[in-house]
Write a protein that holds these residues in place. Structure first.
Motif, PDB file in Angstrom:
ATOM      1  N   ASP A   1       0.817  -1.213   0.000  1.00 24.29           N
ATOM      2  CA  ASP A   1       0.000   0.000   0.000  1.00 24.29           C
ATOM      3  C   ASP A   1       0.850   1.262   0.000  1.00 24.29           C
ATOM      4  O   ASP A   1       0.355   2.340  -0.288  1.00 24.29           O
ATOM      5  CB  ASP A   1      -0.932   0.016   1.210  1.00 24.29           C
ATOM      6  N   THR A   2       2.109   1.144   0.342  1.00 20.71           N
ATOM      7  CA  THR A   2       2.986   2.309   0.439  1.00 20.71           C
ATOM      8  C   THR A   2       3.685   2.582  -0.892  1.00 20.71           C
ATOM      9  O   THR A   2       3.663   1.747  -1.793  1.00 20.71           O
ATOM     10  CB  THR A   2       4.063   2.080   1.518  1.00 20.71           C
ATOM     11  N   ILE A   3       4.307   3.752  -1.006  1.00 20.07           N
ATOM     12  CA  ILE A   3       5.047   4.077  -2.221  1.00 20.07           C
ATOM     13  C   ILE A   3       6.507   3.660  -2.110  1.00 20.07           C
ATOM     14  O   ILE A   3       7.241   3.701  -3.087  1.00 20.07           O
ATOM     15  CB  ILE A   3       4.957   5.583  -2.557  1.00 20.07           C
ATOM     16  N   ARG A   4       6.916   3.243  -0.918  1.00 19.97           N
ATOM     17  CA  ARG A   4       8.287   2.792  -0.696  1.00 19.97           C
ATOM     18  C   ARG A   4       8.310   1.307  -0.394  1.00 19.97           C
ATOM     19  O   ARG A   4       7.391   0.753   0.207  1.00 19.97           O
ATOM     20  CB  ARG A   4       8.921   3.561   0.450  1.00 19.97           C
ATOM     21  N   CYS A   5       9.387   0.651  -0.792  1.00 17.59           N
ATOM     22  CA  CYS A   5       9.543  -0.780  -0.546  1.00 17.59           C
ATOM     23  C   CYS A   5       9.708  -1.022   0.956  1.00 17.59           C
ATOM     24  O   CYS A   5      10.525  -0.358   1.603  1.00 17.59           O
ATOM     25  CB  CYS A   5      10.766  -1.296  -1.303  1.00 17.59           C
ATOM     26  N   PRO A   6       8.950  -1.965   1.520  1.00 18.37           N
ATOM     27  CA  PRO A   6       9.071  -2.245   2.955  1.00 18.37           C
ATOM     28  C   PRO A   6      10.399  -2.908   3.308  1.00 18.37           C
ATOM     29  O   PRO A   6      10.792  -2.929   4.460  1.00 18.37           O
ATOM     30  CB  PRO A   6       7.897  -3.184   3.240  1.00 18.37           C
ATOM     31  N   CYS A   7      11.110  -3.393   2.322  1.00 14.31           N
ATOM     32  CA  CYS A   7      12.356  -4.110   2.529  1.00 14.31           C
ATOM     33  C   CYS A   7      13.571  -3.177   2.497  1.00 14.31           C
ATOM     34  O   CYS A   7      14.369  -3.135   3.420  1.00 14.31           O
ATOM     35  CB  CYS A   7      12.473  -5.189   1.458  1.00 14.31           C
TER      36      CYS A   7
ATOM     37  N   LEU B   1       9.026   2.704  -5.100  1.00 15.62           N
ATOM     38  CA  LEU B   1       8.559   1.658  -6.004  1.00 15.62           C
ATOM     39  C   LEU B   1       8.075   2.245  -7.316  1.00 15.62           C
ATOM     40  O   LEU B   1       7.525   3.343  -7.352  1.00 15.62           O
ATOM     41  CB  LEU B   1       7.418   0.865  -5.355  1.00 15.62           C
ATOM     42  N   ARG B   2       8.261   1.504  -8.399  1.00 13.20           N
ATOM     43  CA  ARG B   2       7.778   1.937  -9.702  1.00 13.20           C
ATOM     44  C   ARG B   2       6.333   1.477  -9.862  1.00 13.20           C
ATOM     45  O   ARG B   2       6.001   0.315  -9.638  1.00 13.20           O
ATOM     46  CB  ARG B   2       8.633   1.311 -10.803  1.00 13.20           C
ATOM     47  N   THR B   3       5.450   2.401 -10.258  1.00 13.53           N
ATOM     48  CA  THR B   3       4.027   2.092 -10.392  1.00 13.53           C
ATOM     49  C   THR B   3       3.558   2.128 -11.836  1.00 13.53           C
ATOM     50  O   THR B   3       2.404   1.801 -12.109  1.00 13.53           O
ATOM     51  CB  THR B   3       3.174   3.075  -9.589  1.00 13.53           C
ATOM     52  N   LYS B   4       4.426   2.529 -12.751  1.00 12.73           N
ATOM     53  CA  LYS B   4       4.085   2.583 -14.176  1.00 12.73           C
ATOM     54  C   LYS B   4       5.147   1.853 -14.973  1.00 12.73           C
ATOM     55  O   LYS B   4       6.314   1.836 -14.603  1.00 12.73           O
ATOM     56  CB  LYS B   4       4.018   4.028 -14.666  1.00 12.73           C
ATOM     57  N   SER B   5       4.738   1.317 -16.094  1.00 14.75           N
ATOM     58  CA  SER B   5       5.656   0.630 -16.985  1.00 14.75           C
ATOM     59  C   SER B   5       6.607   1.619 -17.647  1.00 14.75           C
ATOM     60  O   SER B   5       6.252   2.769 -17.902  1.00 14.75           O
ATOM     61  CB  SER B   5       4.871  -0.113 -18.065  1.00 14.75           C
ATOM     62  N   ARG B   6       7.830   1.184 -17.924  1.00 16.11           N
ATOM     63  CA  ARG B   6       8.790   2.043 -18.608  1.00 16.11           C
ATOM     64  C   ARG B   6       8.712   1.879 -20.117  1.00 16.11           C
ATOM     65  O   ARG B   6       9.344   2.616 -20.855  1.00 16.11           O
ATOM     66  CB  ARG B   6      10.203   1.709 -18.137  1.00 16.11           C
TER      67      ARG B   6
END
Length: 62
Positions: free
Chosen positions: A40-46, A51-56
């Motif tokens: 649910d977050t914009i950052r990786c929990p690890c 995080l990338r949310t759109k295809s390149r």
């Protein structure tokens, strides 16, 4: 400082979906962990990288 995968992302790993619809169903890509996550977050929990949310891939329509 270099980002390092701490293997916490294994808990958030996404199930396999057809390649074209991964971002459409809410999966996000972590470039450090090199895996698709469901978070649910914009950052990786690890590794705490954004995080990338759109295809390149850009499609050209003629």
């Amino acid at each position: 400082m270099a980002q390092i995968c701490n293997d916490i992302c294994e808990r958030y790993k996404a199930r396999t979906v057809t390649t074209h619809f991964k971002y459409g169903v809410g999966q996000k890509w972590c470039s450090v962990c090199t895996t698709f996550l469901v978070a649910d977050t914009i950052r990786c929990p690890c590794c705490n990288i954004k995080l990338r949310t759109k295809s390149r891939v850009k499609k050209k329509w003629q």
